[in-house]
Design a protein around this motif. Sequence first.
Motif, PDB file in Angstrom:
ATOM      1  N   ARG A  33       0.824  -1.213   0.000  1.00  0.00           N
ATOM      2  CA  ARG A  33       0.000   0.000   0.000  1.00  0.00           C
ATOM      3  C   ARG A  33       0.859   1.264   0.000  1.00  0.00           C
ATOM      4  NH1 ARG A  33      -4.403   1.567   4.724  1.00  0.00           N
ATOM      5  NH2 ARG A  33      -5.188   3.478   3.757  1.00  0.00           N
ATOM      6  N   TYR A  34       1.988   1.200   0.700  1.00  0.00           N
ATOM      7  CA  TYR A  34       2.836   2.382   0.814  1.00  0.00           C
ATOM      8  C   TYR A  34       4.152   2.236   0.066  1.00  0.00           C
ATOM      9  CZ  TYR A  34      -0.477   3.490   4.492  1.00  0.00           C
ATOM     10  OH  TYR A  34      -1.635   3.755   5.190  1.00  0.00           O
ATOM     11  N   GLY A  35       4.220   1.336  -0.889  1.00  0.00           N
ATOM     12  CA  GLY A  35       5.431   1.197  -1.681  1.00  0.00           C
ATOM     13  C   GLY A  35       5.955  -0.227  -1.711  1.00  0.00           C
ATOM     14  N   ALA A  36       7.139  -0.374  -2.301  1.00  0.00           N
ATOM     15  CA  ALA A  36       7.738  -1.693  -2.467  1.00  0.00           C
ATOM     16  C   ALA A  36       8.264  -2.224  -1.130  1.00  0.00           C
ATOM     17  CB  ALA A  36       8.870  -1.618  -3.480  1.00  0.00           C
ATOM     18  N   MET A  37       8.095  -3.549  -0.928  1.00  0.00           N
ATOM     19  CA  MET A  37       8.516  -4.129   0.344  1.00  0.00           C
ATOM     20  C   MET A  37       8.805  -5.610   0.160  1.00  0.00           C
ATOM     21  SD  MET A  37       4.858  -4.477   2.276  1.00  0.00           S
ATOM     22  CE  MET A  37       3.603  -5.608   1.677  1.00  0.00           C
ATOM     23  N   VAL A  38       9.446  -6.176   1.191  1.00  0.00           N
ATOM     24  CA  VAL A  38       9.610  -7.631   1.242  1.00  0.00           C
ATOM     25  C   VAL A  38       8.700  -8.141   2.359  1.00  0.00           C
ATOM     26  CG1 VAL A  38      11.924  -7.785   0.295  1.00  0.00           C
ATOM     27  CG2 VAL A  38      11.649  -7.317   2.724  1.00  0.00           C
ATOM     28  N   GLU A  39       8.191  -9.359   2.190  1.00  0.00           N
ATOM     29  CA  GLU A  39       7.317  -9.944   3.211  1.00  0.00           C
ATOM     30  C   GLU A  39       7.751 -11.378   3.502  1.00  0.00           C
ATOM     31  OE1 GLU A  39       3.266 -10.186   1.905  1.00  0.00           O
ATOM     32  OE2 GLU A  39       3.740 -11.377   0.137  1.00  0.00           O
ATOM     33  N   LYS A  40       7.651 -11.747   4.754  1.00  0.00           N
ATOM     34  CA  LYS A  40       7.979 -13.103   5.193  1.00  0.00           C
ATOM     35  C   LYS A  40       6.664 -13.744   5.620  1.00  0.00           C
ATOM     36  CE  LYS A  40      11.725 -13.370   7.648  1.00  0.00           C
ATOM     37  NZ  LYS A  40      12.636 -13.326   8.825  1.00  0.00           N
ATOM     38  N   LEU A  41       6.212 -14.743   4.840  1.00  0.00           N
ATOM     39  CA  LEU A  41       4.895 -15.341   5.061  1.00  0.00           C
ATOM     40  C   LEU A  41       4.927 -16.335   6.238  1.00  0.00           C
ATOM     41  CD1 LEU A  41       3.889 -16.057   1.362  1.00  0.00           C
ATOM     42  CD2 LEU A  41       3.279 -14.080   2.764  1.00  0.00           C
ATOM     43  N   PRO A  42       3.771 -16.546   6.878  1.00  0.00           N
ATOM     44  CA  PRO A  42       3.697 -17.561   7.943  1.00  0.00           C
ATOM     45  C   PRO A  42       3.957 -18.954   7.372  1.00  0.00           C
ATOM     46  CG  PRO A  42       1.761 -16.122   7.964  1.00  0.00           C
ATOM     47  CD  PRO A  42       2.485 -15.847   6.680  1.00  0.00           C
ATOM     48  N   LEU A  43       4.473 -19.830   8.227  1.00  0.00           N
ATOM     49  CA  LEU A  43       4.697 -21.216   7.787  1.00  0.00           C
ATOM     50  C   LEU A  43       3.380 -21.898   7.441  1.00  0.00           C
ATOM     51  CD1 LEU A  43       7.499 -22.548  10.176  1.00  0.00           C
ATOM     52  CD2 LEU A  43       7.616 -22.335   7.686  1.00  0.00           C
ATOM     53  N   ASP A  44       2.348 -21.601   8.233  1.00  0.00           N
ATOM     54  CA  ASP A  44       1.035 -22.210   8.020  1.00  0.00           C
ATOM     55  C   ASP A  44       0.045 -21.102   7.637  1.00  0.00           C
ATOM     56  OD1 ASP A  44      -1.296 -23.581   7.938  1.00  0.00           O
ATOM     57  OD2 ASP A  44      -1.313 -24.137  10.080  1.00  0.00           O
ATOM     58  N   PRO A  45      -0.284 -20.967   6.348  1.00  0.00           N
ATOM     59  CA  PRO A  45      -1.198 -19.904   5.911  1.00  0.00           C
ATOM     60  C   PRO A  45      -2.564 -19.992   6.559  1.00  0.00           C
ATOM     61  CG  PRO A  45      -0.117 -20.959   4.035  1.00  0.00           C
ATOM     62  CD  PRO A  45       0.176 -21.796   5.233  1.00  0.00           C
ATOM     63  N   GLU A  46      -2.953 -21.184   7.032  1.00  0.00           N
ATOM     64  CA  GLU A  46      -4.270 -21.370   7.630  1.00  0.00           C
ATOM     65  C   GLU A  46      -4.323 -20.909   9.092  1.00  0.00           C
ATOM     66  OE1 GLU A  46      -6.810 -22.366   5.770  1.00  0.00           O
ATOM     67  OE2 GLU A  46      -5.424 -22.536   4.069  1.00  0.00           O
ATOM     68  N   ASP A  47      -3.148 -20.742   9.687  1.00  0.00           N
ATOM     69  CA  ASP A  47      -3.089 -20.362  11.101  1.00  0.00           C
ATOM     70  C   ASP A  47      -3.261 -18.846  11.214  1.00  0.00           C
ATOM     71  OD1 ASP A  47      -2.595 -19.879  13.737  1.00  0.00           O
ATOM     72  OD2 ASP A  47      -0.679 -20.958  13.825  1.00  0.00           O
ATOM     73  N   LYS A  48      -4.410 -18.409  11.710  1.00  0.00           N
ATOM     74  CA  LYS A  48      -4.733 -16.980  11.802  1.00  0.00           C
ATOM     75  C   LYS A  48      -3.889 -16.265  12.856  1.00  0.00           C
ATOM     76  CE  LYS A  48      -7.958 -17.424   8.742  1.00  0.00           C
ATOM     77  NZ  LYS A  48      -7.737 -16.884   7.381  1.00  0.00           N
ATOM     78  N   GLU A  49      -3.285 -17.026  13.769  1.00  0.00           N
ATOM     79  CA  GLU A  49      -2.476 -16.408  14.815  1.00  0.00           C
ATOM     80  C   GLU A  49      -1.114 -15.945  14.267  1.00  0.00           C
ATOM     81  OE1 GLU A  49      -3.432 -15.794  17.964  1.00  0.00           O
ATOM     82  OE2 GLU A  49      -5.406 -16.473  17.267  1.00  0.00           O
ATOM     83  N   GLN A  50      -0.659 -16.631  13.231  1.00  0.00           N
ATOM     84  CA  GLN A  50       0.621 -16.256  12.637  1.00  0.00           C
ATOM     85  C   GLN A  50       0.422 -15.062  11.703  1.00  0.00           C
ATOM     86  OE1 GLN A  50       3.103 -19.334  10.967  1.00  0.00           O
ATOM     87  NE2 GLN A  50       2.092 -20.915  12.194  1.00  0.00           N
ATOM     88  N   LYS A  51       1.309 -14.082  11.823  1.00  0.00           N
ATOM     89  CA  LYS A  51       1.229 -12.885  10.989  1.00  0.00           C
ATOM     90  C   LYS A  51       2.488 -12.772  10.118  1.00  0.00           C
ATOM     91  CE  LYS A  51      -2.595 -11.432  12.936  1.00  0.00           C
ATOM     92  NZ  LYS A  51      -3.871 -11.415  12.212  1.00  0.00           N
ATOM     93  N   PRO A  52       2.341 -12.257   8.895  1.00  0.00           N
ATOM     94  CA  PRO A  52       3.540 -12.041   8.071  1.00  0.00           C
ATOM     95  C   PRO A  52       4.378 -10.893   8.621  1.00  0.00           C
ATOM     96  CG  PRO A  52       1.592 -11.199   6.957  1.00  0.00           C
ATOM     97  CD  PRO A  52       1.104 -11.894   8.180  1.00  0.00           C
ATOM     98  N   ASP A  53       5.670 -10.924   8.335  1.00  0.00           N
ATOM     99  CA  ASP A  53       6.567  -9.817   8.679  1.00  0.00           C
ATOM    100  C   ASP A  53       6.830  -8.998   7.412  1.00  0.00           C
ATOM    101  OD1 ASP A  53       6.817 -10.662  11.316  1.00  0.00           O
ATOM    102  OD2 ASP A  53       8.440 -12.053  10.804  1.00  0.00           O
ATOM    103  N   PHE A  54       6.999  -7.689   7.584  1.00  0.00           N
ATOM    104  CA  PHE A  54       7.208  -6.799   6.437  1.00  0.00           C
ATOM    105  C   PHE A  54       8.428  -5.908   6.663  1.00  0.00           C
ATOM    106  CE2 PHE A  54       2.590  -7.450   6.823  1.00  0.00           C
ATOM    107  CZ  PHE A  54       2.318  -8.019   5.590  1.00  0.00           C
ATOM    108  N   ALA A  55       9.052  -5.502   5.574  1.00  0.00           N
ATOM    109  CA  ALA A  55      10.146  -4.524   5.628  1.00  0.00           C
ATOM    110  C   ALA A  55      10.164  -3.770   4.299  1.00  0.00           C
ATOM    111  CB  ALA A  55      11.485  -5.209   5.863  1.00  0.00           C
TER     112      ALA A  55
END
Length: 835
Positions: free
Chosen positions: A612-634
Amino acid sequence: MSKNLVIVESPAKAKTIENYLGKDFTVTSSFGHVRDLVKSNDAIDVENNFTPTYVVSKDKEDVIRSLRKLAKGVETVWLATDDDREGEAISWHLKEALNLDEKNIKRIIFREITKTAILNAIQNPRTIDDDLVNAQQARRILDRLVGFELSPVLWKKVKYGLSAGRVQSAAVRVVVERERQIDEFNAKGFYKVDAIFDVENGKKLNAELSKRLDEKTKAQGFLENCINATFKIDNLEKKPAKKSPAAPFTTSTLQQEASRKLGFSVSQTMMVAQRLYEAGHISYMRTDSVNLSEESRQNAATEIIASYGQEFAKNRTYKTKSNSAQEAHEAIRPTNFANRQPVSDNQQQRLYELIWKRAIASQMSDAKLERTIVTIGITKEDKKLAETLKATGEIIIFEGFLKVYLESKDDDDDEENSETKGVLPPLKVGQSLDLELMTATERFTRPKARYTEASLVKELEELGIGRPSTYAPTISTIQKREYVVKEARDGVQREYSVLTLKNDKIDSKTKTETTGAEKNKLFPTNMGMVVNDFLVGNFPDIVNLTFTAQVEAEFDKIADGNLEWEKMLGSFYGQFHPQVVKVAEDGEYANTTRELGKDPKTGRTINVRMGRYGAMVEKLPLDPEDKEQKPDFASLLKGQYLDKVTLEDALELFKLPRDVGMFENKKVVAAIGRFGPYIRHDSKFVSIPKEEDPLTINEERAIELIKEKREKDAKKIIKVFPENEEVRVLNGRWGAYIAVGKQNVKIPKDLEIEPIDLTLEKCLELAEAAPAPKGKYAKKTATKKAPAKKKTTAKKTTAKKPAAKKATTKKTTTAKKTTVKKPTAKKTTPKKTTD
């Protein structure tokens, strides 16, 4: 009341012109354009031969009412808008918006605001040139069609809020392609050999090897051959040479030279030139002609002879390379060559002086030079080497135009092996030379330079994209849209080798240098690249540089009366619209996400993508179905592009935010946010300068930035009120002001209270009385006001083709809707103008 009403575009011109014309003339201003296409999808009736619907701009309703009153009481209305297509269109729109009778209108043109030019224009009126109006109207309609149809496709397939345009998208493509050429360029090393010789009386002679050596071993071998060698002058060749002055300024060359010599941006140059023109100091600043009138050349000669002597004057005429240039017009020049300093404003005077020098120099004699080429032979053990050294120099025999002016060059024109090295000491053939020092320095091939605003103008002009009136707004638009940014970039450290021969010994060293550092260059943003790639892939014609230039040529044909504008638009739209529909319905979405790999520590997938605010890298959760896990962004760092970021780059970015240290027993953290790198301390944020890296900034530097920010903030605050912390008296860029929450309130100039003495009650009183804010944030920050009086709706006009009779207007008590005419593509000989 005056018998005549003269309408010009700018109020700055009005008073001067009125003084020239006398009491029978009232001169007033339209303040630029008075009408435009309505801001809706039904602005152009494609089915009805592209009939446009115009509306009087809201900010011009009072102007139109005032002009109508003035026009009713005069015998003749003189339309004196600028002498280009935009100016011609403004005259036509004035005629329609004011319901002027054709019999009472006279169109006059002038390209400088002097008494002679104004009176001459009054003596030579003409009618509105429909062909020129048609050309401007065709451009406006075509650009609206492109913008209004392409932008929604970008919203759907790339990101909401994006825009596209015929000229702006082509300009972005030029910048993107240059950046990719630079990125793909592989620098190759070579060795440049220089020598310094002792000559008689302690003088030095600098020479260099005539060729480059592509390997270190070859450079080493050449220097070894020069150990105990003898050096003699084999040949001295003296050649007469001359330099000729550059042509007077066009819009494009003025923008380029003002950038190189004065550091002006393209828009700044045009703004300052506009003021000089309106004050009567220079001729019209939108032109692609390099021609000067005979009268101007004579006036320049008079000044040259008086200031420098008869031998410095030379009458010259210039011919532009552009096929579309209007030679009947003039280049940009002073209106009075005898006037060296007409203004006190520093920026205006600097630009005026540049224009004066360029125009004067164009009418001066060639500079006469004597160029000397020295060939130095090398002999080793009675065997002459095949290689020779060369020294070059020149002396000026006669200054000519160089007494006044020399044109600057762009980065691409600056050669490392410059042709001249200054004045040579006295030399003769057969003279022996003592070698003091010889160096073989590793150099590297360079890619083409990134564009400055000025060199981009030059490129667009050479490609035929746009016209003099469009360069500045195009470059401003692509930066405003954040497809391109103008900024400085740090270079990188690079090692290079230097071999030195001195006293018959060779020394080898490795040194470091900074390469790739840039200042005020244009860089594409990640979004600019994504949008460009999407348009190139789906609408190749729109951003095809040849096609864009061809469209400009068709506008010129319309202006010349050789092409019907409806036919031109029909041909374009017939190909363009079906492609828009096809891409909108069936086209693929822009691919803005790329998988980089797995985090070696956690196994999580890492992507790079547009956020939304520009180019970034993201680290996805190991389990996409697990709502408790959140991606990391930079966020990406400045200069990092989506298509070039590697997994290693991403892992470095995930080190942010990083703890830098402690200050005042509180943590200091470095990070990157929406607006760039910053330091966070005690819940406050301090920007990290663009040239510094948040990954490497240390505690000492971070504390220094925090202290600097505190000092700056302390100087900003004039007064605070403990009983109401939302109200503050602050120092701003334009002086003191009051801040009430998010509302900024000007302090009236006639207020007889010093800012430091303002009370809380007075601040709130001024805030309540302040006018409602305008623009983007008005709804968020506006305070409640008393209900305003009802306004009548804007006058709306649907363009029709003009007939011999004037169309009548139905009067209603509600909003006025007027049916006006659309100019026909008349087949008369055109009046030449420059767009």
